[in-house]
Design a protein around this motif. Structure first.
Motif, mmCIF file in Angstrom:
data_model
loop_
_atom_site.group_PDB
_atom_site.id
_atom_site.type_symbol
_atom_site.label_atom_id
_atom_site.label_comp_id
_atom_site.label_asym_id
_atom_site.label_seq_id
_atom_site.Cartn_x
_atom_site.Cartn_y
_atom_site.Cartn_z
ATOM 1 N N GLY A 43 -15.343 3.984 -2.653
ATOM 2 C CA GLY A 43 -14.678 4.736 -1.357
ATOM 3 C C GLY A 43 -13.411 4.024 -1.010
ATOM 4 O O GLY A 43 -12.360 4.629 -0.682
ATOM 5 N N ARG A 44 -13.805 2.966 -0.505
ATOM 6 C CA ARG A 44 -12.623 1.942 -0.089
ATOM 7 C C ARG A 44 -11.563 1.821 -1.077
ATOM 8 O O ARG A 44 -10.384 1.814 -0.773
ATOM 9 N N ALA A 45 -11.992 1.494 -2.426
ATOM 10 C CA ALA A 45 -10.867 1.378 -3.294
ATOM 11 C C ALA A 45 -10.033 2.445 -3.714
ATOM 12 O O ALA A 45 -8.852 2.502 -3.902
ATOM 13 N N ARG A 46 -10.599 3.780 -3.626
ATOM 14 C CA ARG A 46 -9.828 4.948 -3.839
ATOM 15 C C ARG A 46 -8.833 5.173 -2.631
ATOM 16 O O ARG A 46 -7.975 5.681 -2.963
ATOM 17 N N THR A 47 -9.110 4.661 -1.573
ATOM 18 C CA THR A 47 -8.029 4.880 -0.415
ATOM 19 C C THR A 47 -7.168 3.894 -0.289
ATOM 20 O O THR A 47 -6.359 3.795 0.472
ATOM 21 N N ALA A 48 -7.277 2.668 -0.946
ATOM 22 C CA ALA A 48 -6.248 1.736 -1.185
ATOM 23 C C ALA A 48 -5.003 2.109 -1.935
ATOM 24 O O ALA A 48 -4.913 2.857 -2.720
ATOM 25 N N PRO A 49 -3.945 1.329 -1.553
ATOM 26 C CA PRO A 49 -2.668 1.627 -2.446
ATOM 27 C C PRO A 49 -2.866 1.521 -3.805
ATOM 28 O O PRO A 49 -3.708 0.512 -4.215
ATOM 29 N N PRO A 50 -2.214 2.128 -4.552
ATOM 30 C CA PRO A 50 -2.181 2.066 -5.937
ATOM 31 C C PRO A 50 -1.887 0.645 -6.496
ATOM 32 O O PRO A 50 -0.919 0.351 -6.055
ATOM 33 N N GLU A 51 -2.496 0.423 -7.558
ATOM 34 C CA GLU A 51 -2.028 -0.871 -8.275
ATOM 35 C C GLU A 51 -1.215 -0.572 -9.674
ATOM 36 O O GLU A 51 -1.325 0.465 -10.199
ATOM 37 N N PRO A 52 -0.553 -1.669 -9.913
ATOM 38 C CA PRO A 52 0.494 -1.460 -11.044
ATOM 39 C C PRO A 52 -0.395 -1.194 -12.618
ATOM 40 O O PRO A 52 0.320 -0.963 -13.562
ATOM 41 N N HIS A 53 -1.441 -1.892 -12.589
ATOM 42 C CA HIS A 53 -2.100 -1.904 -14.083
ATOM 43 C C HIS A 53 -3.437 -1.211 -13.896
ATOM 44 O O HIS A 53 -4.048 -0.861 -12.933
#
Length: 191
Positions: A43-53
């Motif tokens: 859940g925390r990861a889904r709300t983090a800014p998107p990563e380039p890879h």
């Protein structure tokens, strides 16, 4: 001399097999606690800014969450008092597939006529950035990237080579590499 690098473990294999190793011997209560933790991380990861890879915090967290949920379901279905990887046919297949992939990759490399094949035991590192001194974009979120590398130093060098050039992620946002953390495998998992 041409040398082909072949990964002993791919990121998805590290995530899945790491959970299996961590789950070994745990009872229903501890597995349920790990399922809750994995869901929270995802859940925390889904709300983090998107990563380039593609290899990202979300990808890793979701793989782990799915694996913990699968193990919890298997334990309930099979009425296991404690999780035993040897009794988990899917976990056994994961390792068989990994070994088959490794043998196939080596055989293909050898057939292609390369001089040497090197099997690499790389880890996945998270490279976090921070705003550079005097940066003109202090409100911009600090970018994070995940990369496979043989060491933290190599991970930082690869991240900078990919994103530190003119117009790259770090230069465009005025950030510098702040930390490199091993994410996969976690300490105590696999190797």
């Amino acid at each position: 001399m041409i040398c082909v690098l072949i990964y002993e473990y791919l990121p998805h294999e590290l995530a899945r097999l790491g959970v299996v190793a961590k789950a070994a011997g745990l009872d229903h209560r501890r597995i349920a606690a790990q399922v809750c933790l994995a869901r929270e991380r995802a859940g925390r990861a889904r709300t983090a800014p998107p990563e380039p890879h593609h290899l990202s915090e979300v990808f890793i967290a979701e793989l782990r969450r799915l694996q913990w949920e699968r193990i919890a379901g298997l334990m309930e279905k099979e009425r296991m008092a404690a999780y035993r990887p040897s009794d988990d046919s899917r976990a056994v297949r994961y390792e068989e597939r990994r070994l088959q992939r490794l043998m196939t990759d080596v055989a293909e490399a050898e057939r292609s006529g390369v001089a040497a094949v090197e099997i690499c035991r790389h880890c996945v590192y998270r490279i976090d950035a921070r705003p550079a001194a005097g940066s003109s974009s202090p409100g911009m979120p600090a970018p994070a990237v995940h990369l496979m590398a043989a060491s933290p130093g190599e991970a930082a060098a690869r991240a900078w080579a990919l994103h530190g050039r003119d117009g790259g992620l770090y230069q465009r946002s005025g950030h510098r590499i702040a930390s490199v953390t091993q994410i996969l495998p976690e300490p105590g998992e696999l190797f």
